[in-house]
Design a protein around this motif. Sequence first.
Motif: not given
Length: 90
Positions: A23-28, A37-41, A54-57
């Motif tokens: 899950n991606i909760h936030r990407a900024s 900066e990716i908030e994941i679970s 991450f450099d790339k998403v």
Amino acid sequence: MAKYLASYAEHFQVMPHVRLSTNIHRASWNEMKHKWEIEISPVGNEDQKSVQEFDKVIHALGPDQVPNIPKVAGIEKFKGDVQHSVTFKR
């Protein structure tokens, strides 16, 4: 298509960098660090959130997993099969 993508990923050694069932909760975008900066679970474990950089998403939700076949005037007269790419088999 799936076999092609799998062989491409294997050839270019992409899979060690891929996160599935996440899950991606936030990407900024962090302008100072030039990183995402990716908030994941893990799926099913939303209480195990972490923030990673991450450099790339690539955000691949799999929107083609549930077919969306549009209503087309006169389709009932079509004699062939109506298929979505998710159900196409060679």
